[in-house]
Enzyme design. Structure first.
Site, mmCIF file in Angstrom:
data_model
loop_
_atom_site.group_PDB
_atom_site.id
_atom_site.type_symbol
_atom_site.label_atom_id
_atom_site.label_comp_id
_atom_site.label_asym_id
_atom_site.label_seq_id
_atom_site.Cartn_x
_atom_site.Cartn_y
_atom_site.Cartn_z
ATOM 1 N N LEU A 193 9.498 -39.205 5.668
ATOM 2 C CA LEU A 193 8.299 -38.870 4.900
ATOM 3 C C LEU A 193 7.083 -39.637 5.419
ATOM 4 C CD1 LEU A 193 9.963 -38.882 1.379
ATOM 5 C CD2 LEU A 193 8.828 -36.898 2.394
ATOM 6 N N LEU B 178 21.573 -29.702 -0.372
ATOM 7 C CA LEU B 178 20.338 -29.024 0.037
ATOM 8 C C LEU B 178 20.385 -27.519 -0.219
ATOM 9 C CD1 LEU B 178 19.628 -30.896 3.410
ATOM 10 C CD2 LEU B 178 18.913 -31.522 1.095
ATOM 11 N N ASP C 115 23.131 -39.833 0.086
ATOM 12 C CA ASP C 115 23.143 -38.902 -1.046
ATOM 13 C C ASP C 115 24.181 -37.797 -0.889
ATOM 14 O OD1 ASP C 115 21.027 -40.412 -1.838
ATOM 15 O OD2 ASP C 115 19.505 -38.869 -1.584
ATOM 16 N N THR D 247 19.264 -40.285 4.225
ATOM 17 C CA THR D 247 19.329 -39.491 2.997
ATOM 18 C C THR D 247 20.585 -38.627 2.991
ATOM 19 O OG1 THR D 247 16.924 -39.441 2.804
ATOM 20 C CG2 THR D 247 18.138 -37.755 1.608
ATOM 21 N N GLU E 190 0.819 -1.195 0.000
ATOM 22 C CA GLU E 190 0.000 0.000 0.000
ATOM 23 C C GLU E 190 0.870 1.269 0.000
ATOM 24 O OE1 GLU E 190 -2.220 -3.046 2.645
ATOM 25 O OE2 GLU E 190 -0.166 -2.618 2.014
ATOM 26 N N ARG F 122 13.182 -25.122 -3.809
ATOM 27 C CA ARG F 122 13.966 -24.869 -2.599
ATOM 28 C C ARG F 122 14.136 -23.369 -2.362
ATOM 29 N NH1 ARG F 122 19.028 -29.153 -3.279
ATOM 30 N NH2 ARG F 122 17.846 -31.092 -2.927
#
Length: 349
Positions: free
Chosen positions: A298, A214, A210, A206, A54, A194
């Site tokens: 998960l 991230l 992996d 993970t 505004e 992300r």
């Protein structure tokens, strides 16, 4: 066909979207000022801590005398409290804008109808609920955070056509390459996601299997806060998550400690894990988080029904055996194709 109010609120929503990823924990807001069916001012909330929509819209009007004969359109109720900036409702009253059209009420307790009440008490005509559904959808992270006292939770994983999220890890010769499921196009999209959320979380396996970074290296944007669940602190410190490149929380049952960008948060494993985690994030003003795995983490969120959205890639690969992917037993919102990958989206109503 849209009426005149819907037309301008729709444009406010489009303006508001320009602030995506830059205004959290504030909501995304766009504003138009219309004089005799002509837009004479416009603006949006561009960055957290800076002018609200505004203010930017009013400042953009060259002839301020026109404000006394104009309608102000905004997708979210103007604030009535002093935060990092003065109340927008007061500014609207000061400039004697006679009519305000609003997409939806701001349910944040500091506002929640107070801006509307203040403007009405000043004699301003206020219309509320124009494209209300669309206005609420745009700021679903903001509303979830304030209404449910937790971040907006997005579950994300990739699975093979035969339903596996990871290779069979009993074979020590399996490599990171064996584990890759989706296309480079999908990977870039994930990095875009992300950049749009405030935090990202993975479980111990993970992070270990992996060696996840991230971050958002495939696109331009801000790295999210990294959150890693490592209850027994068994992750080796050569992993990317310990590189201090971006703020990282290690959720564990052993210690509290802070080392520059790395912070260890101790939780009580006798208490509900998800509640403790979400409370910690809420207290840190984190409005949204992507849970990127693994399967156990998960599934914990799915079984607790504590999630808002799920984005599941199915890649054109088969592992034949390995770690089974999570499963969501509701009708998907939609399915989209990215190269050889299918993206299925679910909404937890």
């Amino acid at each position: 066909m849209m009426n005149i109010h819907e037309k301008y609120v729709f444009q406010c929503l489009k303006k508001a979207e320009l602030g995506f990823g830059n205004v959290a924990p504030n909501p995304m807001v766009g504003c138009l000022i219309v004089h005799k069916n002509k837009i004479v001012g416009q603006g949006y909330h561009e960055k957290y801590g800076e002018n609200h929509a505004e203010v930017n819209a009013i400042n953009s009007v060259k002839n301020k005398e026109l404000l006394k004969e104009s309608t102000l359109y905004v997708n979210l109720e103007p604030c009535a409290h002093h935060g990092k900036t003065p109340p927008c409702a007061d500014l609207i009253i000061k400039h004697q804008i006679p009519k305000v059209v609003i997409g939806c009420v701001d349910t944040f307790s500091e506002v929640s109808g107070k801006g509307i009440e203040k403007m009405k008490n000043a004699g301003i005509e206020v219309i509320v609920g124009v494209l209300e559904k669309e206005a609420k959808e745009l700021n679903k992270r903001f509303f979830t955070f304030h209404n449910k006292k937790r971040p907006y939770i997005i579950l994300k994983w990739a699975e093979t056509t035969d339903g596996f999220i990871d290779v069979d890890r009993s074979n020590q010769n399996n490599t990171l390459q064996d584990n890759w499921i989706t296309s480079p196009t999908s990977k870039k999209l994930v990095h875009q996601w992300r950049s749009e959320e405030q935090a990202i979380m993975v479980g111990t396996n993970t992070a270990l299997n992996d060696n996840s970074q991230l971050n958002v290296r495939e696109v331009e944007g801000k790295n999210p806060l990294r959150v890693v669940l490592d209850l027994k602190l068994r992750l080796p410190h050569h992993l990317h998550i310990f590189d201090q490149s971006t703020p990282t929380l290690i959720i564990n049952q052993i210690k509290n400690n802070k080392q520059n960008n790395l912070e260890f948060i101790k939780i009580d494993t006798q208490q509900d894990l998800i509640n403790q985690l979400l409370k910690e994030l809420y207290n840190r003003n984190i409005q949204s988080i992507i849970i990127e795995g693994g399967a156990q983490l998960l599934n914990t969120f799915i079984e607790s029904s504590v999630w808002d959205e799920a984005r599941v890639f199915t890649g054109n690969k088969k592992f034949k055996k390995g770690l089974k992917a999570p499963s969501i037993k509701i009708t998907p919102l939609n399915k989209l194709q990215f190269d050889a990958d299918t993206l299925t989206t679910y909404i937890n109503a």
